[in-house]
Scaffold this active site. Sequence first.
Site, PDB file in Angstrom:
ATOM      1  N   HIS A 109      37.564  33.190  29.017  1.00 27.59           N
ATOM      2  CA  HIS A 109      37.826  31.855  28.467  1.00 27.59           C
ATOM      3  C   HIS A 109      36.780  31.438  27.427  1.00 27.59           C
ATOM      4  O   HIS A 109      36.928  30.377  26.808  1.00 27.59           O
ATOM      5  CB  HIS A 109      37.853  30.808  29.584  1.00 27.59           C
ATOM      6  N   ASP A 116      44.591  38.854  34.184  1.00 29.77           N
ATOM      7  CA  ASP A 116      44.107  37.735  34.984  1.00 29.77           C
ATOM      8  C   ASP A 116      45.226  36.713  35.182  1.00 29.77           C
ATOM      9  O   ASP A 116      46.177  36.638  34.389  1.00 29.77           O
ATOM     10  CB  ASP A 116      42.920  37.080  34.266  1.00 29.77           C
ATOM     11  N   ASP A 148      42.843  37.088  40.721  1.00 28.29           N
ATOM     12  CA  ASP A 148      43.188  35.740  41.166  1.00 28.29           C
ATOM     13  C   ASP A 148      44.687  35.461  41.179  1.00 28.29           C
ATOM     14  O   ASP A 148      45.109  34.356  41.514  1.00 28.29           O
ATOM     15  CB  ASP A 148      42.464  34.677  40.337  1.00 28.29           C
TER      16      ASP A 148
END
Length: 345
Positions: A163, A198, A287
Site C-alpha cells: 500500500h 493479497d 489475509d
Amino acid sequence: MKCFYHEAQSSHAPKHFFLRGQPAPSPEQPVRAERLTEAIDTAGASLTLLPPLARDPLLLDRLKRIHTSRYLDFLENVVERWRALPGASDIVAPNVHPCGHASFYPRHIVGQAGWHLHDMACPMDEGSYTGILASATTAQAAAGAVLEGEAVSYALCRPPGHHAGPERAGGFCFLNNTALAATVLRERYERVAIIDVDLHHGNGTQDIFWQRSDVWTGSVHVDPADFYPFYWGAAAEVGDGDGKGYNCNVPLPLGANGIAFLQALSRLLSALAEFNPQAIVIALGLDAHKDDPLAGMTLETEDFYRIGQRLAQVKGPKVIVQEGGYPTDSLGDNLAAFLHGFRRG
C-alpha cells in the site's frame, strides 16, 4: 527455497491503530513473524537470519528509485520531530490530510504527517523506522539471492509494503517491499512482473509502476467498491503513458471463496502471458483466509496450497514477498500450505 528474515523487524510494534473512528489493537505485530517463521520450519525450507542493520547506501539508492527523497527523510525523522511538539501523542497520528488538488508541501511536521500518512493505519513510534528498514532489507536480500542464482526466494517482511506509494504510507505499509524486490530484479532482467494475491489491492505498487512498461503489475483482490483501499483497484485501471496496458486488476466480490479466487488468478495469469516476463515478484497475502481479522474473503487453508501450485507454474525466477495475513490460529498453516503447493507446482 531460501527464506530471509531480519529480527529487527520486531522493533516496529504499534499497539493500536484507528478502525472506524475507534482505537483498536493493531494486528500488525511481531507475533505475525513468529508464526510465519514456525511455518517455514514446518514446510522444510531454510531460514536465513540477516546480520545486524547497517546503513546501506545501495538500499537507499534503490529505495530512491521507488520513493521520493523527502518521504524517506520523513520516515527516518518523523517520530523525533512529532514528539517535540507541545502535547503531542507518543504515536504519530495526523489530524489533517490533503484533499482535492493540494500541491503545496508544508514545512510543519503535522502537515507533513498528513501528507505522507494517508490513512489511520500507519502508527509510528520510536522503534518503527528500524523495523520498517529491516523489512525492506529482507526484501532486498531475497531479491539479491535470485540475482545470485536462486530459482525462488521468500522474504518474510513485516510491516508489509504494497500500500506504500512513492511518498505515502497506508494500510500498515511504509516502504514498498514488493516494488523494491522488482527494482533489484530489474538490474538484470528487462521485463519483471508483479503478481499480487493479497486480500487488498496493492495500490502503492500500482502507483509506483503506473507509467512504466518494464514492470507489469497485476492483482486479485476484493472489489474496492466495498473494501479497503476503496479508491484504487478497479478493473478499468490499466496504467497510463508508457505503462498503459501494463497494469491488470481482477477485483472479486466481498466474501469470494477459493474457487472464485483461483478462477480470477487464472484470468490474471492469462493477461500476464503476453508480457512474457523474465522474472517474477509474488506479493503474497494470506489475509484472504476466512478467519483473518480483516476478513473480506472466505478461502480455506487448502486454497493456499492450490495458489502456490499455480504460481509455481509461471516460468522464471521468483521472489515471494510477504504482504498481509494477520494473527490467527490458521496463519502459519496457510503459509505452510502455500509453500508446500509451490514446491509441488
